[in-house]
Write a protein that holds these residues in place. Structure first.
Motif, short mmCIF file in Angstrom:
data_model
loop_
_atom_site.label_atom_id
_atom_site.label_comp_id
_atom_site.label_asym_id
_atom_site.label_seq_id
_atom_site.Cartn_x
_atom_site.Cartn_y
_atom_site.Cartn_z
N ARG A 215 0.84 -1.21 0.00
CA ARG A 215 0.00 0.00 0.00
C ARG A 215 0.88 1.26 0.00
O ARG A 215 0.59 2.23 -0.74
N ILE A 216 1.93 1.26 0.79
CA ILE A 216 2.85 2.41 0.81
C ILE A 216 3.49 2.59 -0.56
O ILE A 216 3.62 3.71 -1.06
N GLU A 217 3.91 1.49 -1.15
CA GLU A 217 4.52 1.54 -2.48
C GLU A 217 3.56 2.16 -3.48
O GLU A 217 3.94 3.02 -4.30
N GLN A 218 2.31 1.78 -3.41
CA GLN A 218 1.27 2.29 -4.31
C GLN A 218 1.02 3.79 -4.07
O GLN A 218 0.80 4.55 -5.02
N ASP A 219 1.09 4.21 -2.81
CA ASP A 219 0.73 5.58 -2.44
C ASP A 219 1.92 6.52 -2.32
O ASP A 219 1.73 7.71 -2.01
N ALA A 220 3.13 6.03 -2.55
CA ALA A 220 4.33 6.81 -2.21
C ALA A 220 4.35 8.19 -2.86
O ALA A 220 4.65 9.20 -2.19
N VAL A 221 4.04 8.27 -4.13
CA VAL A 221 4.09 9.57 -4.82
C VAL A 221 3.01 10.49 -4.28
O VAL A 221 3.25 11.68 -4.01
N ALA A 222 1.79 9.96 -4.08
CA ALA A 222 0.69 10.78 -3.54
C ALA A 222 1.00 11.24 -2.13
O ALA A 222 0.74 12.40 -1.77
N LEU A 223 1.57 10.37 -1.31
CA LEU A 223 1.94 10.74 0.05
C LEU A 223 2.94 11.89 0.05
O LEU A 223 2.80 12.86 0.80
N THR A 224 3.93 11.78 -0.81
CA THR A 224 4.96 12.81 -0.89
C THR A 224 4.38 14.14 -1.34
O THR A 224 4.86 15.21 -0.93
N ALA A 225 3.34 14.07 -2.16
CA ALA A 225 2.69 15.28 -2.66
C ALA A 225 1.71 15.89 -1.65
O ALA A 225 1.13 16.94 -1.91
N GLY A 226 1.49 15.21 -0.51
CA GLY A 226 0.65 15.79 0.53
C GLY A 226 -0.76 15.25 0.62
O GLY A 226 -1.63 15.90 1.23
N ASP A 227 -1.01 14.07 0.07
CA ASP A 227 -2.36 13.49 0.12
C ASP A 227 -2.71 13.15 1.57
O ASP A 227 -2.14 12.25 2.17
N MET A 228 -3.68 13.88 2.15
CA MET A 228 -4.00 13.72 3.57
C MET A 228 -4.71 12.40 3.87
O MET A 228 -4.48 11.81 4.92
N ALA A 229 -5.57 11.95 2.96
CA ALA A 229 -6.26 10.68 3.20
C ALA A 229 -5.25 9.53 3.25
O ALA A 229 -5.33 8.65 4.11
N ALA A 230 -4.31 9.54 2.31
CA ALA A 230 -3.28 8.50 2.30
C ALA A 230 -2.42 8.60 3.55
O ALA A 230 -2.03 7.58 4.14
N MET A 231 -2.14 9.82 3.99
CA MET A 231 -1.33 10.00 5.19
C MET A 231 -2.05 9.50 6.44
O MET A 231 -1.45 8.90 7.33
N HIS A 232 -3.36 9.74 6.51
CA HIS A 232 -4.11 9.26 7.67
C HIS A 232 -4.02 7.74 7.77
O HIS A 232 -3.79 7.20 8.86
N TYR A 233 -4.19 7.06 6.65
CA TYR A 233 -4.09 5.60 6.67
C TYR A 233 -2.69 5.17 7.10
O TYR A 233 -2.53 4.26 7.92
N LEU A 234 -1.66 5.83 6.55
CA LEU A 234 -0.28 5.47 6.88
C LEU A 234 -0.02 5.63 8.38
O LEU A 234 0.54 4.74 9.03
N ILE A 235 -0.44 6.76 8.94
CA ILE A 235 -0.19 7.02 10.36
C ILE A 235 -0.95 6.02 11.23
O ILE A 235 -0.40 5.46 12.19
N TYR A 236 -2.21 5.81 10.92
CA TYR A 236 -3.02 4.92 11.75
C TYR A 236 -2.45 3.50 11.74
O TYR A 236 -2.28 2.89 12.80
N ARG A 237 -2.16 2.98 10.54
CA ARG A 237 -1.66 1.60 10.46
C ARG A 237 -0.27 1.47 11.09
O ARG A 237 0.01 0.49 11.79
N CYS A 238 0.57 2.46 10.87
CA CYS A 238 1.91 2.43 11.46
C CYS A 238 1.83 2.46 12.98
O CYS A 238 2.48 1.67 13.67
N ALA A 239 1.00 3.36 13.52
CA ALA A 239 0.83 3.43 14.97
C ALA A 239 0.27 2.13 15.51
O ALA A 239 0.69 1.64 16.57
N GLU A 240 -0.70 1.56 14.79
CA GLU A 240 -1.30 0.30 15.22
C GLU A 240 -0.26 -0.81 15.32
O GLU A 240 -0.23 -1.57 16.30
N LEU A 241 0.61 -0.92 14.33
CA LEU A 241 1.63 -1.96 14.33
C LEU A 241 2.66 -1.73 15.45
O LEU A 241 3.11 -2.68 16.10
N HIS A 242 3.03 -0.47 15.67
CA HIS A 242 3.97 -0.18 16.75
C HIS A 242 3.36 -0.53 18.11
O HIS A 242 4.00 -1.17 18.95
#
Length: 384
Positions: A215-242
Protein backbone atom coordinates in the motif's frame (compact mmCIF):
# COMPACT_ATOMS: atom_id res chain seq x y z
CA UNK A 1 21.70 -18.59 53.00
CA UNK A 2 18.47 -16.68 53.51
CA UNK A 3 16.72 -14.54 50.96
CA UNK A 4 13.32 -13.11 50.08
CA UNK A 5 12.04 -13.35 46.52
CA UNK A 6 9.88 -10.49 45.25
CA UNK A 7 7.71 -10.84 42.14
CA UNK A 8 5.00 -8.55 40.85
CA UNK A 9 3.43 -7.38 37.61
CA UNK A 10 2.45 -3.82 36.73
CA UNK A 11 -0.31 -3.34 34.19
CA UNK A 12 -0.03 -0.43 31.75
CA UNK A 13 -2.90 0.67 29.57
CA UNK A 14 -3.28 3.77 27.42
CA UNK A 15 -5.28 4.82 24.40
CA UNK A 16 -4.14 6.44 21.15
CA UNK A 17 -6.95 8.72 20.01
CA UNK A 18 -7.40 10.20 16.54
CA UNK A 19 -9.44 13.40 16.54
CA UNK A 20 -9.38 16.56 14.43
CA UNK A 21 -9.35 20.10 15.90
CA UNK A 22 -8.59 18.77 19.36
CA UNK A 23 -8.95 22.12 21.16
CA UNK A 24 -12.21 23.17 19.53
CA UNK A 25 -14.73 23.52 22.40
CA UNK A 26 -17.09 21.26 20.45
CA UNK A 27 -14.51 18.46 20.47
CA UNK A 28 -14.92 16.59 23.74
CA UNK A 29 -12.34 13.86 23.09
CA UNK A 30 -9.61 15.18 25.40
CA UNK A 31 -12.10 16.60 27.94
CA UNK A 32 -13.94 13.28 28.20
CA UNK A 33 -10.67 11.45 28.85
CA UNK A 34 -9.60 13.87 31.58
CA UNK A 35 -12.98 14.00 33.27
CA UNK A 36 -12.97 10.21 33.47
CA UNK A 37 -9.88 10.61 35.67
CA UNK A 38 -11.29 13.42 37.85
CA UNK A 39 -11.88 13.04 41.59
CA UNK A 40 -14.73 14.93 43.24
CA UNK A 41 -12.76 15.85 46.34
CA UNK A 42 -9.55 16.86 44.60
CA UNK A 43 -8.82 19.33 41.79
CA UNK A 44 -6.01 18.00 39.64
CA UNK A 45 -3.59 20.22 37.76
CA UNK A 46 -2.43 20.41 34.17
CA UNK A 47 0.87 21.80 32.92
CA UNK A 48 1.13 22.31 29.15
CA UNK A 49 4.52 22.41 27.42
CA UNK A 50 4.21 23.59 23.82
CA UNK A 51 6.55 23.41 20.84
CA UNK A 52 7.39 26.97 19.75
CA UNK A 53 7.22 26.04 16.09
CA UNK A 54 3.71 24.72 16.54
CA UNK A 55 2.75 27.90 18.38
CA UNK A 56 4.09 30.02 15.51
CA UNK A 57 2.16 28.10 12.87
CA UNK A 58 -1.00 28.05 14.99
CA UNK A 59 -1.04 31.53 16.58
CA UNK A 60 -4.45 31.05 18.21
CA UNK A 61 -3.47 27.80 19.88
CA UNK A 62 -2.47 29.18 23.26
CA UNK A 63 -5.79 30.99 23.65
CA UNK A 64 -7.66 27.90 22.43
CA UNK A 65 -5.90 25.75 25.03
CA UNK A 66 -6.75 28.18 27.82
CA UNK A 67 -10.42 28.34 26.80
CA UNK A 68 -10.67 24.59 26.31
CA UNK A 69 -9.41 23.61 29.75
CA UNK A 70 -11.70 26.10 31.47
CA UNK A 71 -14.58 23.76 30.61
CA UNK A 72 -12.90 20.56 31.85
CA UNK A 73 -14.36 19.61 35.21
CA UNK A 74 -12.01 18.54 37.98
CA UNK A 75 -8.89 20.10 36.48
CA UNK A 76 -7.07 23.41 36.73
CA UNK A 77 -4.60 24.62 34.11
CA UNK A 78 -1.29 26.01 35.39
CA UNK A 79 -1.12 29.79 34.87
CA UNK A 80 1.72 29.45 32.37
CA UNK A 81 1.78 27.53 29.10
CA UNK A 82 5.49 26.86 28.72
CA UNK A 83 6.66 27.37 25.14
CA UNK A 84 10.06 25.99 24.15
CA UNK A 85 11.86 25.38 20.88
CA UNK A 86 11.29 22.03 19.21
CA UNK A 87 13.66 19.84 17.27
CA UNK A 88 16.57 17.61 18.25
CA UNK A 89 18.44 20.48 19.93
CA UNK A 90 16.10 20.33 22.94
CA UNK A 91 17.36 16.82 23.68
CA UNK A 92 20.92 18.16 23.96
CA UNK A 93 20.01 20.83 26.53
CA UNK A 94 20.24 19.54 30.12
CA UNK A 95 19.51 22.98 31.66
CA UNK A 96 16.25 23.00 29.70
CA UNK A 97 15.37 19.57 31.09
CA UNK A 98 15.85 20.78 34.65
CA UNK A 99 13.93 23.99 33.96
CA UNK A 100 10.93 21.79 33.14
CA UNK A 101 11.46 19.84 36.36
CA UNK A 102 11.53 23.20 38.16
CA UNK A 103 8.22 24.14 36.51
CA UNK A 104 6.65 20.88 37.63
CA UNK A 105 7.73 21.78 41.15
CA UNK A 106 6.68 25.44 40.88
CA UNK A 107 3.15 24.68 39.73
CA UNK A 108 2.56 21.80 42.13
CA UNK A 109 2.21 19.08 39.51
CA UNK A 110 1.95 15.96 41.64
CA UNK A 111 1.45 12.33 40.69
CA UNK A 112 -2.30 12.83 40.41
CA UNK A 113 -1.83 15.64 37.91
CA UNK A 114 -0.70 15.67 34.27
CA UNK A 115 2.04 17.19 32.17
CA UNK A 116 0.85 17.64 28.57
CA UNK A 117 3.44 17.81 25.80
CA UNK A 118 2.39 19.27 22.45
CA UNK A 119 5.01 19.01 19.72
CA UNK A 120 7.26 16.76 17.72
CA UNK A 121 9.03 13.64 18.91
CA UNK A 122 12.04 15.44 20.39
CA UNK A 123 9.88 17.66 22.58
CA UNK A 124 7.75 14.71 23.64
CA UNK A 125 10.89 12.74 24.55
CA UNK A 126 12.12 15.63 26.68
CA UNK A 127 8.77 16.32 28.36
CA UNK A 128 8.14 12.64 29.06
CA UNK A 129 11.56 12.27 30.67
CA UNK A 130 11.08 15.41 32.78
CA UNK A 131 7.77 13.98 33.98
CA UNK A 132 9.29 10.55 34.62
CA UNK A 133 12.06 11.86 36.90
CA UNK A 134 9.81 14.26 38.84
CA UNK A 135 8.22 12.81 41.99
CA UNK A 136 9.41 9.41 40.69
CA UNK A 137 6.88 9.67 37.91
CA UNK A 138 4.28 12.28 37.02
CA UNK A 139 1.64 11.28 34.48
CA UNK A 140 2.10 12.73 31.02
CA UNK A 141 -0.13 13.09 27.98
CA UNK A 142 1.32 13.31 24.48
CA UNK A 143 -0.14 15.37 21.65
CA UNK A 144 2.22 14.65 18.73
CA UNK A 145 2.31 17.24 15.95
CA UNK A 146 4.53 15.60 13.31
CA UNK A 147 4.17 12.56 11.09
CA UNK A 148 7.10 10.87 12.85
CA UNK A 149 5.70 11.39 16.33
CA UNK A 150 2.12 10.50 15.42
CA UNK A 151 3.04 7.20 13.81
CA UNK A 152 6.00 6.08 15.94
CA UNK A 153 7.79 7.83 18.79
CA UNK A 154 4.72 9.51 20.26
CA UNK A 155 2.75 6.28 20.65
CA UNK A 156 5.47 4.26 22.37
CA UNK A 157 6.74 3.98 25.94
CA UNK A 158 10.20 5.53 25.72
CA UNK A 159 11.43 8.97 26.74
CA UNK A 160 14.90 10.41 26.86
CA UNK A 161 17.55 12.97 26.04
CA UNK A 162 20.98 12.80 24.46
CA UNK A 163 24.12 12.82 26.61
CA UNK A 164 27.84 12.86 25.79
CA UNK A 165 26.94 12.85 22.09
CA UNK A 166 25.00 9.60 22.44
CA UNK A 167 21.40 9.34 21.30
CA UNK A 168 18.93 8.78 24.18
CA UNK A 169 21.69 7.90 26.63
CA UNK A 170 19.59 9.29 29.48
CA UNK A 171 16.00 8.07 29.43
CA UNK A 172 13.20 6.05 30.89
CA UNK A 173 10.43 3.67 29.99
CA UNK A 174 7.40 5.68 31.08
CA UNK A 175 4.19 5.03 29.10
CA UNK A 176 1.94 8.02 28.50
CA UNK A 177 -1.48 8.26 30.12
CA UNK A 178 -2.89 8.81 26.63
CA UNK A 179 -1.91 9.99 23.15
CA UNK A 180 -4.01 12.32 21.00
CA UNK A 181 -3.25 12.56 17.28
CA UNK A 182 -4.73 15.61 15.54
CA UNK A 183 -4.18 15.73 11.75
CA UNK A 184 -4.63 19.52 11.70
CA UNK A 185 -1.13 19.92 13.12
CA UNK A 186 0.30 18.11 10.09
CA UNK A 187 -1.05 20.71 7.66
CA UNK A 188 1.64 23.24 8.62
CA UNK A 189 4.62 20.89 8.61
CA UNK A 190 7.75 21.70 6.66
CA UNK A 191 7.78 19.39 3.59
CA UNK A 192 11.04 17.85 4.79
CA UNK A 193 9.45 16.87 8.11
CA UNK A 194 6.33 15.57 6.33
CA UNK A 195 8.45 13.29 4.13
CA UNK A 196 10.96 12.09 6.70
CA UNK A 197 8.23 11.05 9.12
CA UNK A 198 6.89 8.51 6.65
CA UNK A 199 9.96 6.31 6.81
CA UNK A 200 8.97 4.70 10.11
CA UNK A 201 5.91 3.32 8.34
CA UNK A 202 8.18 1.89 5.64
CA UNK A 203 10.29 0.34 8.38
CA UNK A 204 7.48 -1.37 10.27
CA UNK A 205 5.82 -2.52 7.04
CA UNK A 206 9.05 -4.12 5.83
CA UNK A 207 9.54 -6.15 9.00
CA UNK A 208 5.90 -6.96 9.81
CA UNK A 209 3.30 -6.40 7.08
CA UNK A 210 3.84 -7.01 3.37
CA UNK A 211 0.33 -5.75 2.52
CA UNK A 212 1.08 -2.46 4.25
CA UNK A 213 4.33 -2.13 2.31
CA UNK A 214 2.45 -2.76 -0.93
CA UNK A 215 0.00 0.00 0.00
CA UNK A 216 2.85 2.41 0.81
CA UNK A 217 4.52 1.54 -2.48
CA UNK A 218 1.27 2.29 -4.31
CA UNK A 219 0.73 5.58 -2.44
CA UNK A 220 4.33 6.81 -2.21
CA UNK A 221 4.09 9.57 -4.82
CA UNK A 222 0.69 10.78 -3.54
CA UNK A 223 1.94 10.74 0.05
CA UNK A 224 4.96 12.81 -0.89
CA UNK A 225 2.69 15.28 -2.66
CA UNK A 226 0.65 15.79 0.53
CA UNK A 227 -2.36 13.49 0.12
CA UNK A 228 -4.00 13.72 3.57
CA UNK A 229 -6.26 10.68 3.20
CA UNK A 230 -3.28 8.50 2.30
CA UNK A 231 -1.33 10.00 5.19
CA UNK A 232 -4.11 9.26 7.67
CA UNK A 233 -4.09 5.60 6.67
CA UNK A 234 -0.28 5.47 6.88
CA UNK A 235 -0.19 7.02 10.36
CA UNK A 236 -3.02 4.92 11.75
CA UNK A 237 -1.66 1.60 10.46
CA UNK A 238 1.91 2.43 11.46
CA UNK A 239 0.83 3.43 14.97
CA UNK A 240 -1.30 0.30 15.22
CA UNK A 241 1.63 -1.96 14.33
CA UNK A 242 3.97 -0.18 16.75
CA UNK A 243 1.48 -0.35 19.63
CA UNK A 244 0.68 -4.00 18.92
CA UNK A 245 4.38 -4.91 18.95
CA UNK A 246 5.15 -2.99 22.14
CA UNK A 247 2.25 -4.59 23.98
CA UNK A 248 2.44 -8.06 22.48
CA UNK A 249 6.10 -8.91 21.98
CA UNK A 250 6.71 -9.71 25.64
CA UNK A 251 9.50 -7.17 26.20
CA UNK A 252 7.96 -3.66 26.18
CA UNK A 253 10.78 -2.21 28.29
CA UNK A 254 13.50 -3.85 26.16
CA UNK A 255 15.16 -5.82 28.93
CA UNK A 256 16.82 -8.01 26.30
CA UNK A 257 18.85 -7.12 23.21
CA UNK A 258 16.10 -7.80 20.67
CA UNK A 259 15.00 -4.59 18.97
CA UNK A 260 13.13 -5.50 15.75
CA UNK A 261 11.50 -2.08 15.60
CA UNK A 262 14.99 -0.62 15.22
CA UNK A 263 15.38 -1.93 11.66
CA UNK A 264 17.62 0.58 9.89
CA UNK A 265 18.42 2.39 13.13
CA UNK A 266 21.88 1.16 14.09
CA UNK A 267 23.48 3.38 11.45
CA UNK A 268 20.80 6.08 11.65
CA UNK A 269 21.60 6.98 15.26
CA UNK A 270 25.29 7.36 14.42
CA UNK A 271 24.58 9.35 11.26
CA UNK A 272 22.46 11.81 13.22
CA UNK A 273 25.23 12.32 15.75
CA UNK A 274 28.02 12.61 13.16
CA UNK A 275 26.12 15.20 11.12
CA UNK A 276 25.40 17.17 14.30
CA UNK A 277 21.74 16.29 13.72
CA UNK A 278 21.71 18.10 10.37
CA UNK A 279 20.06 14.92 9.10
CA UNK A 280 16.49 14.52 10.31
CA UNK A 281 15.87 11.29 12.20
CA UNK A 282 13.67 10.00 9.39
CA UNK A 283 16.28 10.85 6.76
CA UNK A 284 18.94 8.95 8.69
CA UNK A 285 16.57 5.98 9.12
CA UNK A 286 15.86 6.03 5.38
CA UNK A 287 19.58 5.65 4.72
CA UNK A 288 19.78 2.89 7.34
CA UNK A 289 16.85 1.02 5.79
CA UNK A 290 18.46 1.27 2.36
CA UNK A 291 21.80 -0.08 3.58
CA UNK A 292 20.28 -2.93 5.60
CA UNK A 293 17.89 -3.88 2.79
CA UNK A 294 20.78 -4.08 0.32
CA UNK A 295 22.82 -6.02 2.88
CA UNK A 296 19.90 -8.47 3.19
CA UNK A 297 20.00 -8.90 -0.59
CA UNK A 298 23.75 -9.55 -0.52
CA UNK A 299 23.18 -12.25 2.12
CA UNK A 300 20.91 -13.97 -0.37
CA UNK A 301 17.82 -13.36 1.73
CA UNK A 302 16.04 -10.69 -0.28
CA UNK A 303 15.38 -10.94 -4.03
CA UNK A 304 17.08 -8.22 -6.08
CA UNK A 305 13.71 -7.02 -7.37
CA UNK A 306 12.49 -6.44 -3.82
CA UNK A 307 15.69 -4.63 -2.92
CA UNK A 308 15.10 -2.21 -5.79
CA UNK A 309 11.43 -1.83 -4.83
CA UNK A 310 12.50 -0.65 -1.38
CA UNK A 311 15.05 1.82 -2.75
CA UNK A 312 12.47 3.13 -5.23
CA UNK A 313 9.87 3.72 -2.51
CA UNK A 314 12.39 5.72 -0.47
CA UNK A 315 13.41 7.75 -3.50
CA UNK A 316 9.77 8.34 -4.46
CA UNK A 317 9.37 9.81 -0.99
CA UNK A 318 12.35 12.09 -1.79
CA UNK A 319 14.36 10.53 1.00
CA UNK A 320 18.11 9.82 0.92
CA UNK A 321 19.51 6.30 0.52
CA UNK A 322 23.22 7.07 0.99
CA UNK A 323 25.59 9.38 2.85
CA UNK A 324 29.36 9.85 2.35
CA UNK A 325 30.03 9.11 6.03
CA UNK A 326 29.13 5.48 5.28
CA UNK A 327 32.30 5.11 3.20
CA UNK A 328 35.79 4.45 4.46
CA UNK A 329 37.54 7.73 5.33
CA UNK A 330 41.14 7.98 4.06
CA UNK A 331 41.61 4.22 4.37
CA UNK A 332 40.09 4.16 7.85
CA UNK A 333 36.77 2.48 8.69
CA UNK A 334 33.61 4.49 8.23
CA UNK A 335 32.76 6.26 11.49
CA UNK A 336 29.20 5.00 11.02
CA UNK A 337 30.32 1.39 10.75
CA UNK A 338 32.52 1.94 13.79
CA UNK A 339 29.28 2.77 15.60
CA UNK A 340 28.20 -0.89 15.58
CA UNK A 341 29.93 -1.40 18.92
CA UNK A 342 28.23 1.69 20.33
CA UNK A 343 24.89 0.28 19.19
CA UNK A 344 25.66 -2.99 20.98
CA UNK A 345 26.32 -1.02 24.16
CA UNK A 346 23.03 0.84 23.69
CA UNK A 347 21.25 -2.51 23.54
CA UNK A 348 22.92 -3.46 26.79
CA UNK A 349 24.40 -6.75 25.66
CA UNK A 350 24.64 -8.81 22.50
CA UNK A 351 24.76 -7.04 19.14
CA UNK A 352 21.36 -7.57 17.55
CA UNK A 353 20.60 -6.17 14.10
CA UNK A 354 17.27 -6.56 12.31
CA UNK A 355 17.47 -7.50 8.63
CA UNK A 356 14.95 -8.68 6.04
CA UNK A 357 14.34 -12.34 5.30
CA UNK A 358 11.61 -11.11 2.92
CA UNK A 359 9.42 -8.04 2.49
CA UNK A 360 7.17 -8.16 5.52
CA UNK A 361 9.42 -10.51 7.48
CA UNK A 362 12.28 -9.30 9.66
CA UNK A 363 14.98 -11.52 11.09
CA UNK A 364 17.75 -10.77 13.56
CA UNK A 365 21.49 -11.38 13.23
CA UNK A 366 24.23 -10.95 15.78
CA UNK A 367 27.15 -10.02 13.56
CA UNK A 368 27.76 -8.04 10.38
CA UNK A 369 30.17 -8.94 7.58
CA UNK A 370 32.03 -5.66 7.04
CA UNK A 371 33.02 -6.51 3.45
CA UNK A 372 29.36 -7.11 2.56
CA UNK A 373 28.40 -3.98 4.45
CA UNK A 374 30.72 -1.79 2.39
CA UNK A 375 29.39 -3.48 -0.76
CA UNK A 376 25.89 -2.54 0.35
CA UNK A 377 27.05 1.06 0.83
CA UNK A 378 28.45 1.11 -2.72
CA UNK A 379 25.19 -0.21 -4.17
CA UNK A 380 23.23 2.47 -2.31
CA UNK A 381 25.62 5.13 -3.61
CA UNK A 382 25.12 3.92 -7.17
CA UNK A 383 21.33 3.85 -6.78
CA UNK A 384 20.80 7.37 -5.42
Amino acid sequence: MEYIQQNFDVNFSYGVFFSSHLFDPANTCLATFLESKAESAYVKKLLVILDGGVATHHPELTQQINRYFQQVRGFQLAPEIITIAGGEAVKNDLPLLFSLVDAIDKYGIDRHSYVIGIGGGSLLDLVGFAAAISHRGVKHIRIPTTVLSQNDSGVGVKNGVNYKGKKNFLGSFAPPAAVFNDPVFLTTLDPRDWRSGMVEAVKVALIKDVAFFNRIEQDAVALTAGDMAAMHYLIYRCAELHVRHIGGAGDPFESGSSRPLDFGHWSAHKLEQLTNFELRHGEAVSIGIAVDSVYSFLLGWLPETDMHRILTVLKNMKLPVWHPLLEMQDGKPSPVVAGLEEFREHLGGRLTISLLRAVGKGEEVHEMDLNLLYKAVDICKNNQ
